[in-house]
Design a protein around this motif. Structure first.
Motif, PDB file in Angstrom:
ATOM      1  N   MET A  42       0.859  -1.178   0.000  1.00  0.00           N
ATOM      2  CA  MET A  42       0.000   0.000   0.000  1.00  0.00           C
ATOM      3  C   MET A  42       0.904   1.240   0.000  1.00  0.00           C
ATOM      4  N   CYS A  43       0.343   2.358  -0.397  1.00  0.00           N
ATOM      5  CA  CYS A  43       1.057   3.622  -0.242  1.00  0.00           C
ATOM      6  C   CYS A  43       0.614   4.215   1.094  1.00  0.00           C
ATOM      7  N   ARG A  44       1.541   4.345   2.006  1.00  0.00           N
ATOM      8  CA  ARG A  44       1.260   4.855   3.347  1.00  0.00           C
ATOM      9  C   ARG A  44       1.969   6.186   3.553  1.00  0.00           C
ATOM     10  N   GLY A  45       1.438   6.980   4.435  1.00  0.00           N
ATOM     11  CA  GLY A  45       2.061   8.245   4.787  1.00  0.00           C
ATOM     12  C   GLY A  45       2.883   8.116   6.052  1.00  0.00           C
ATOM     13  N   VAL A  46       4.090   8.646   6.005  1.00  0.00           N
ATOM     14  CA  VAL A  46       4.949   8.717   7.182  1.00  0.00           C
ATOM     15  C   VAL A  46       5.183  10.194   7.452  1.00  0.00           C
ATOM     16  N   ARG A  47       4.872  10.629   8.669  1.00  0.00           N
ATOM     17  CA  ARG A  47       5.015  12.032   9.026  1.00  0.00           C
ATOM     18  C   ARG A  47       6.208  12.247   9.934  1.00  0.00           C
ATOM     19  N   GLY A  48       6.696  13.465   9.909  1.00  0.00           N
ATOM     20  CA  GLY A  48       7.763  13.848  10.813  1.00  0.00           C
ATOM     21  C   GLY A  48       7.932  15.352  10.822  1.00  0.00           C
ATOM     22  N   ALA A  49       8.598  15.838  11.844  1.00  0.00           N
ATOM     23  CA  ALA A  49       8.871  17.270  11.937  1.00  0.00           C
ATOM     24  C   ALA A  49      10.057  17.497  12.866  1.00  0.00           C
ATOM     25  N   THR A  50      10.705  18.621  12.643  1.00  0.00           N
ATOM     26  CA  THR A  50      11.832  19.049  13.471  1.00  0.00           C
ATOM     27  C   THR A  50      11.863  20.569  13.482  1.00  0.00           C
ATOM     28  N   THR A  51      12.731  21.122  14.270  1.00  0.00           N
ATOM     29  CA  THR A  51      12.900  22.570  14.307  1.00  0.00           C
ATOM     30  C   THR A  51      14.385  22.910  14.205  1.00  0.00           C
ATOM     31  N   VAL A  52      14.627  24.168  13.865  1.00  0.00           N
ATOM     32  CA  VAL A  52      15.985  24.716  13.849  1.00  0.00           C
ATOM     33  C   VAL A  52      15.995  25.938  14.760  1.00  0.00           C
ATOM     34  N   GLU A  53      17.180  26.400  15.086  1.00  0.00           N
ATOM     35  CA  GLU A  53      17.298  27.567  15.961  1.00  0.00           C
ATOM     36  C   GLU A  53      17.285  28.877  15.200  1.00  0.00           C
ATOM     37  N   ALA A  54      17.619  28.817  13.892  1.00  0.00           N
ATOM     38  CA  ALA A  54      17.691  30.047  13.094  1.00  0.00           C
ATOM     39  C   ALA A  54      17.465  29.706  11.623  1.00  0.00           C
ATOM     40  N   ASN A  55      17.135  30.716  10.849  1.00  0.00           N
ATOM     41  CA  ASN A  55      16.964  30.577   9.409  1.00  0.00           C
ATOM     42  C   ASN A  55      18.345  30.528   8.757  1.00  0.00           C
ATOM     43  N   ASP A  56      18.969  29.375   8.873  1.00  0.00           N
ATOM     44  CA  ASP A  56      20.344  29.175   8.439  1.00  0.00           C
ATOM     45  C   ASP A  56      20.397  27.940   7.544  1.00  0.00           C
ATOM     46  N   ARG A  57      21.042  28.064   6.390  1.00  0.00           N
ATOM     47  CA  ARG A  57      21.110  26.966   5.417  1.00  0.00           C
ATOM     48  C   ARG A  57      21.619  25.676   6.035  1.00  0.00           C
ATOM     49  N   ASP A  58      22.755  25.748   6.744  1.00  0.00           N
ATOM     50  CA  ASP A  58      23.336  24.539   7.322  1.00  0.00           C
ATOM     51  C   ASP A  58      22.425  23.921   8.373  1.00  0.00           C
ATOM     52  N   GLN A  59      21.777  24.747   9.184  1.00  0.00           N
ATOM     53  CA  GLN A  59      20.859  24.212  10.188  1.00  0.00           C
ATOM     54  C   GLN A  59      19.664  23.516   9.536  1.00  0.00           C
ATOM     55  N   ILE A  60      19.130  24.097   8.472  1.00  0.00           N
ATOM     56  CA  ILE A  60      17.990  23.486   7.781  1.00  0.00           C
ATOM     57  C   ILE A  60      18.385  22.140   7.197  1.00  0.00           C
ATOM     58  N   LEU A  61      19.535  22.081   6.540  1.00  0.00           N
ATOM     59  CA  LEU A  61      19.972  20.824   5.931  1.00  0.00           C
ATOM     60  C   LEU A  61      20.304  19.768   6.982  1.00  0.00           C
TER      61      LEU A  61
END
Length: 158
Positions: free
Chosen positions: A15-34
């Protein structure tokens, strides 16, 4: 991948199932996002034994305060080269969690819904406390695993 209609009802079906996830960063910074996105994806992969070949597509959303990089780049860095990826903004609801990266992975699997492990880490644990009961994460070990995945991906393209 799909089983034929003649299979018995006791066998599992893909079946096609959905897997969810989330995280946060401390600042709008390229390296932190990646880095945060790679960590999130790595935990989803490891907790579900997910491989890129079984992923149908992935949607990433970020809150309006994040625009330093596309989180989808982190998936490409992990070797998800043939997976369709899409980035978008999360609905800006007043008082919602800032600096947040969310993912919805459409995964072809024979697992039941209740067997899928969603991953909410860092500040995003507040979004789904019911799904945030992960064992403690050793982020140093996780980074070593991520670097191995990146290295393997680069070697397979050569």
């Amino acid at each position: 991948m799909s089983e034929s209609a003649s299979d018995t009802s006791s066998e599992r079906r893909w079946m096609c199932r959905g897997v969810r996830g989330a995280t946060t960063v401390e600042a709008n910074d390229r390296d932190q996002i990646l880095t945060a996105t790679r960590q999130l994806l790595a935990l989803v992969m490891r907790r579900n034994q997910l491989v890129p070949e079984d992923i149908a597509s992935v949607t990433f959303t970020v809150t309006k305060d994040l625009d330093a990089e596309f989180p989808a780049l982190a998936a490409r860095q992990l070797g998800w080269l043939d997976v369709p990826l899409l980035c978008s903004y999360e609905v800006a609801v007043s008082g919602s969690l800032p600096l947040c990266i969310r993912v919805l992975i459409h995964w072809n699997t024979d697992r039941r819904q209740d067997e899928i492990q969603h991953v909410y880490i860092k500040g995003a644990k507040a979004l789904r406390p019911d799904l945030s009961k992960l064992p403690p994460v050793d982020f140093e070990e996780l980074e070593r695993w991520i670097q191995q995945q990146i290295s393997d991906s680069q070697h397979s393209r050569s």
